[in-house]
Design a protein around this motif. Structure first.
Motif, short mmCIF file in Angstrom:
data_model
loop_
_atom_site.label_atom_id
_atom_site.label_comp_id
_atom_site.label_asym_id
_atom_site.label_seq_id
_atom_site.Cartn_x
_atom_site.Cartn_y
_atom_site.Cartn_z
N GLN A 188 -68.06 -112.26 -25.77
CA GLN A 188 -66.89 -111.71 -26.83
C GLN A 188 -67.65 -111.04 -28.00
O GLN A 188 -67.19 -109.99 -28.41
CB GLN A 188 -66.41 -112.94 -27.37
N LEU A 189 -68.76 -111.26 -28.40
CA LEU A 189 -69.45 -110.75 -29.41
C LEU A 189 -70.00 -109.32 -29.02
O LEU A 189 -69.75 -108.28 -29.80
CB LEU A 189 -70.77 -111.64 -30.11
N ILE A 190 -70.53 -109.40 -27.71
CA ILE A 190 -71.05 -108.11 -27.24
C ILE A 190 -69.71 -107.05 -27.39
O ILE A 190 -69.72 -105.87 -27.68
CB ILE A 190 -71.69 -108.23 -25.86
N THR A 191 -68.74 -107.44 -26.41
CA THR A 191 -67.53 -106.75 -26.42
C THR A 191 -67.13 -106.15 -27.56
O THR A 191 -66.64 -105.06 -27.81
CB THR A 191 -66.39 -107.36 -25.37
N SER A 192 -66.96 -107.22 -28.54
CA SER A 192 -66.37 -106.69 -29.84
C SER A 192 -67.10 -105.57 -30.64
O SER A 192 -66.85 -104.80 -31.17
CB SER A 192 -66.23 -107.83 -30.89
N LEU A 193 -68.57 -106.05 -30.66
CA LEU A 193 -69.47 -104.78 -31.04
C LEU A 193 -69.07 -103.42 -30.36
O LEU A 193 -69.33 -102.27 -31.11
CB LEU A 193 -70.73 -105.16 -31.14
N PRO A 340 -61.50 -106.78 -33.38
CA PRO A 340 -62.91 -106.88 -32.97
C PRO A 340 -63.45 -107.34 -34.52
O PRO A 340 -64.73 -108.16 -34.30
CB PRO A 340 -63.47 -105.61 -32.59
N LEU A 341 -63.23 -106.75 -35.62
CA LEU A 341 -63.68 -107.24 -36.72
C LEU A 341 -63.52 -108.66 -37.20
O LEU A 341 -64.44 -109.18 -37.46
CB LEU A 341 -63.13 -106.14 -37.99
N VAL A 342 -62.26 -109.01 -37.07
CA VAL A 342 -61.95 -110.45 -37.15
C VAL A 342 -62.73 -111.39 -36.24
O VAL A 342 -63.38 -112.45 -36.61
CB VAL A 342 -60.47 -110.73 -37.22
N THR A 344 -65.57 -110.56 -34.62
CA THR A 344 -67.02 -110.92 -35.15
C THR A 344 -67.32 -111.68 -36.12
O THR A 344 -68.11 -112.38 -36.06
CB THR A 344 -67.40 -109.34 -35.43
N ALA A 345 -66.17 -111.65 -37.25
CA ALA A 345 -66.48 -112.60 -38.39
C ALA A 345 -66.69 -114.04 -37.92
O ALA A 345 -67.29 -115.01 -38.26
CB ALA A 345 -65.52 -112.25 -39.46
N ASN A 346 -65.54 -114.34 -36.81
CA ASN A 346 -65.25 -115.54 -36.38
C ASN A 346 -66.42 -116.06 -35.66
O ASN A 346 -66.85 -117.12 -35.84
CB ASN A 346 -63.89 -115.55 -35.69
N ILE A 347 -66.80 -115.29 -34.85
CA ILE A 347 -67.95 -115.56 -33.77
C ILE A 347 -69.20 -115.74 -34.74
O ILE A 347 -69.97 -116.66 -34.34
CB ILE A 347 -68.33 -114.29 -32.81
N ALA A 348 -69.46 -115.20 -35.70
CA ALA A 348 -70.61 -115.34 -36.67
C ALA A 348 -70.73 -116.70 -37.14
O ALA A 348 -71.74 -117.25 -37.05
CB ALA A 348 -70.68 -114.36 -37.88
N ASN A 349 -69.42 -117.36 -37.35
CA ASN A 349 -69.49 -118.77 -37.94
C ASN A 349 -69.87 -119.60 -36.75
O ASN A 349 -70.63 -120.66 -36.82
CB ASN A 349 -68.05 -119.07 -38.32
#
Length: 635
Positions: A188-193, A340-342, A344-349
C-alpha cells in the motif's frame, strides 16, 4: 500446567493497529499511540536483510505496482476525452450546426480502450498481491523458524527471568505484526507513493495553474491532520491502557472464579469491571469521535480546493484554454490525490510500530545462548549408565555477585536414594538444575559414571534423568499421549503398565473416554492428585537411570500416597534417586540425607544419624510433630 498463558496485544504486544483495525486504506491508525524503536535505522537495515533473498520478487512487485498504478492513473485522462467528444457533439446540436453529430465510433473506441486499461491494471494488481504474499510469508517463515530455534538454544535463566506472556508476545504477536505489514502496508505504501507522483505528473500535463491551486491546500490539510491526530493520541493511549486493565481483570476473575465465589467477592468483581468498563467507554468514545472527525475535516479542505478548481477551470473552459473533459479528469485526479497522502501518513505510523516489533524480535535473537557443546569429546555417551554422581568443588550463583552454592562436594553411588532437605531458598532445586545442565556451574565439575557432564550432549545427559516435579505439566492432548511423552514410540501395553504402577489406571478407566480422554488447556478436568499420578506414570514409562523427585506425592491423599510410595520404592530399586523433600517423614529410609542452608551442605547422614546429632535436621524434623500430629514444614 498444560499449556502456556497467552499474552495478547493488550498485554504488551505492540500491534500498532489498535481497536480501529489499523486503518489499512483508511483513517484507523491516525492518532493511535505508536511504539517507537530505539534504533530505527539499524533495525530497518537488519529487517531489510531478511528481504534480500526475495529481492528479485520484490523488484517484480515494484514493477507491477508501477504498471498497475500507471494504467489506473491514466484512465481519468482517457475518460475525459470521451466527455470532450460528447460535449462537442452536444454543443454542435445546441448551436444548430446541421453537420454536428456525436462521434459514437470514437466514443465506443475510447470506452473499449478504457475497459482494457482497467482490466490490465487489475491483472497487474493481482500479480503484485500474489508476489508480495509469497515474499511476506517466506520472509516471516524464515524469521519464525529462527525465533523457534533460538528459543531452543536459550538457557533456562532466560525463561525464569521473564513472564511467559512477554516471550510469547515477541515470538507470536511481534512476528505477526511484521507479517501483516509486509503483506499489506508495504504494498500500500508503494502504491500510494506511486499514485502521488503519477497524479501530480498527470495534473501538470493538464494545467500547471490548477495544480498549483490544489497544492496550496496541502498545508491546510496537514494542519488539520496534525491537530486532530494530536488530540486523539492521548485518548487512544488511555483506551489501550484501560483495555489492558479490563482484559487483565476478566482473565483474573475467570481463572480464579472458584476463589471469587468462595469468598463472596462476585459483587466487588462486577463493580470493578463496571468501573474499568466505564473508563474504557469514555476514552474509547472520545478517541473514536476525534479520529472520526479527521476524514470529514479532510473532505472539507478538499471541497474548498474543488471549489477553486471548478471556478478557475470553468473560466478557462469559456476562454477555450482547456477542454471540459480535462477539467473532469483534473477533478478526479484531485480526489485521488488526497487519499494516498492520508494513507502514507497512516502507514508511516504502522511501519514505526512494526520496526519496534522487529527490534523486540531481534533483541530475542541476540540473547546470549546456552554454553556451546565442547568441541572436543562433546559426544561422550554412557551406553550402560549406572548412575554414579559426583560433585567436586561446585560453586554457583544466579548472579555473579551473589553466590548461592560454594565449594560443594557430593558423592552418590549407583542405586542410592539421596534426600535433599532444607528451608526455602536453600538451593535444593538449584542443585537439580545444575545436574541437568539447565544452568552451568561457575566453578568445579559434575560427573556421571566418571564422565563430566559438559562432555555429553545435553540431550543425552537429560535422557539419563527422569523428573517428577511438584508442579505438574500436562499438555493439551489425550491421557495416553501425556503418559507416552516419557518415551517416544511407547506401546499401548507399556503405557498401561506404567499407569498401573503409578496407581493411575483405575481412575483413568473411570473417565468416559478412558485413555482417550482429552485434557483441556489447564487440565482442569482432572484433580491435582490425578495430574500428579499421570506425571509419575510418565516417569515410570521413561525408565531412567537417575530419578529426580520434587515432593512428588504432595498433592495426593494419604492412601494414594502410600500406594505411590511403594511404586516409587520399586521404581527406585537399582536407580540413583534425588528426592527433594518437605515432609521429612517420607525420607526416613534414604541412604543419604543432605541438609542444605544458604547453598551449603551443613549436615549429611542417615535419618537416625542426623537425629542423634540434634542439629538443624533434628530441629526441622521435630518441628513437624507438634502435639503428636504431623504438620507440613514451611520448607
Amino acid at each position: 500446567m498444560s499449556g502456556p498463558q497467552r499474552g495478547g496485544p493488550e498485554k504488551g504486544g505492540p500491534q500498532g493497529r489498535g481497536p480501529m483495525g489499523g486503518g489499512f486504506g483508511g483513517m484507523g491508525g491516525m492518532g493511535m499511540p505508536v511504539q517507537k524503536a530505539k534504533n530505527f535505522k539499524g533495525t530497518l537495515r537488519r529487517l531489510m536483510g531478511y528481504l534480500r533473498p526475495q529481492r528479485v520478487k520484490l523488484m517484480a512487485v515494484l514493477v507491477t505496482a508501477i504498471l498497475s498504478t500507471a494504467f489506473s492513473i491514466y484512465s481519468p485522462k482517457v475518460l475525459g476525452e470521451a466527455t470532450t467528444k460528447l460535449f462537442k457533439g452536444m454543443m454542435g446540436k445546441f448551436n444548430g450546426d446541421p453537420n454536428a453529430s456525436f462521434d459514437l465510433p470514437g466514443i465506443w473506441q475510447i470506452i473499449v480502450f478504457l475497459a482494457a486499461l482497467y482490466l490490465v491494471s487489475s491483472i497487474f494488481s493481482y500479480i503484485q498481491q500474489f508476489l508480495m504474499a509469497g515474499v511476506a510469508q517466506k520472509t516471516v517463515y524464515g524469521l519464525r523458524n529462527e525465533v523457534k530455534e533460538k528459543l531452543g538454544r536459550l538457557p533456562l535463566k532466560y525463561f525464569d527471568g521473564r513472564p511467559n506472556g512477554e516471550i510469547l508476545s515477541r515470538a507470536v504477536n511481534d512476528v505477526d505484526n511484521i507479517s501483516n505489514t509486509l503483506q499489506q502496508s508495504l504494498t500500500q505504501l508503494i502504491t500510494s507513493l506511486i499514485t502521488i507522483i503519477g497524479v501530480i505528473i498527470m495534473m501538470l500535463t493538464i494545467s500547471p495553474w490548477l495544480t498549483l491551486i490544489l497544492l496550496l491546500t496541502l498545508p491546510l490539510s496537514m494542519i488539520v491532520i496534525k491537530g486532530a491526530a494530536g488530540r486523539s493520541q492521548k485518548h487512544f493511549k488511555a483506551q489501550q491502557m484501560e483495555l489492558g486493565m479490563l482484559n487483565g481483570h476478566v482473565e483474573e476473575m475467570f481463572s480464579g472464579h472458584q476463589i471469587v465465589k468462595a469468598y463472596g467477592q462476585e459483587k466487588n468483581a462486577v463493580e470493578k469491571f463496571d468501573q474499568v468498563n466505564e473508563r474504557l467507554y469514555e476514552s474509547g468514545w472520545r478517541a473514536q469521535f476525534v479520529s472520526g472527525n479527521i476524514m470529514p475535516l479532510m473532505n472539507m479542505v478538499s471541497n474548498i480546493g474543488y471549489m477553486f478548481i471548478s471556478v478557475v477551470g470553468g473560466i478557462m473552459v469559456t476562454k477555450g484554454s482547456i477542454s471540459i473533459g480535462n477539467i473532469q479528469a483534473f477533478i478526479q485526479y484531485a480526489r485521488q490525490f488526497s487519499m494516498p497522502l492520508v494513507q502514507t501518513a497512516n502507514i508511516a505510523n504502522i511501519i514505526q510500530s512494526t520496526i519496534a516489533s522487529a527490534e523486540r524480535v531481534f533483541e530475542l535473537l541476540d540473547e546470549p545462548e546456552e554454553t556451546p557443546e565442547a568441541a572436543d569429546g562433546a559426544d561422550a555417551k554412557l551406553v550402560s549408565p549406572k548412575g554414579d554422581v559426583s560433585l567436586r568443588g561446585v560453586s554457583f550463583g544466579y548472579k555473579e555477585d551473589a553466590p548461592l552454592i560454594e565449594n560443594m562436594d557430593i558423592d552418590v553411588r549407583s542405586g542410592q536414594m539421596v534426600a535433599i532437605v532444607g528451608p526455602t531458598g536453600a538451593g535444593k532445586t538449584t542443585l537439580v538444575n545444575l545436574l541437568m545442565r539447565f544452568y552451568e556451574v561457575n566453578a568445579g565439575s559434575i560427573t556421571v559414571d566418571g564422565v563430566e557432564i559438559t562432555r555429553m550432549k545435553r540431550g543425552h545427559l537429560r535422557g539419563l534423568f527422569g523428573m517428577v516435579l511438584q508442579d505438574t505439566w500436562l499438555f493439551n492432548g489425550t491421557i495416553r499421549d501425556n503418559i507416552g511423552y516419557g518415551r517416544i514410540g511407547a506401546s499401548e501395553e507399556a503405557i498401561v503398565e506404567a499407569a498401573k504402577a503409578a496407581h493411575a489406571d483405575h481412575f483413568i478407566r473411570t473417565l468416559p473416554e478412558g485413555y482417550d480422554t482429552v485434557l483441556n488447556e489447564e487440565a482442569s478436568n482432572l484433580s491435582q492428585g490425578q495430574k500428579q499420578l499421570l506425571t509419575i506414570a510418565r516417569a515410570i514409562l521413561a525408565n531412567p537411570s537417575i530419578l529426580i523427585l520434587d515432593e512428588a506425592t504432595s498433592s495426593v491423599d494419604t492412601r494414594t500416597e502410600a500406594h505411590i510410595q511403594k511404586a516409587m520404592h520399586d521404581l527406585m530399586q537399582n536407580r540413583t534417586s534425588f528426592v527433594i523433600a518437605h515432609r521429612l517423614s517420607t525420607i526416613r529410609d534414604a541412604d543419604l540425607i543432605l541438609v542444605m542452608n544458604h547453598g551449603s551442605i551443613i549436615e549429611k547422614g542417615t535419618h537416625e544419624e542426623l537425629l542423634a546429632k540434634g542439629g538443624f535436621y533434628a530441629d526441622l524434623y521435630n518441628s513437624q510433630f507438634v502435639g503428636g500430629g504431623l504438620r507440613q514444614s514451611a520448607g
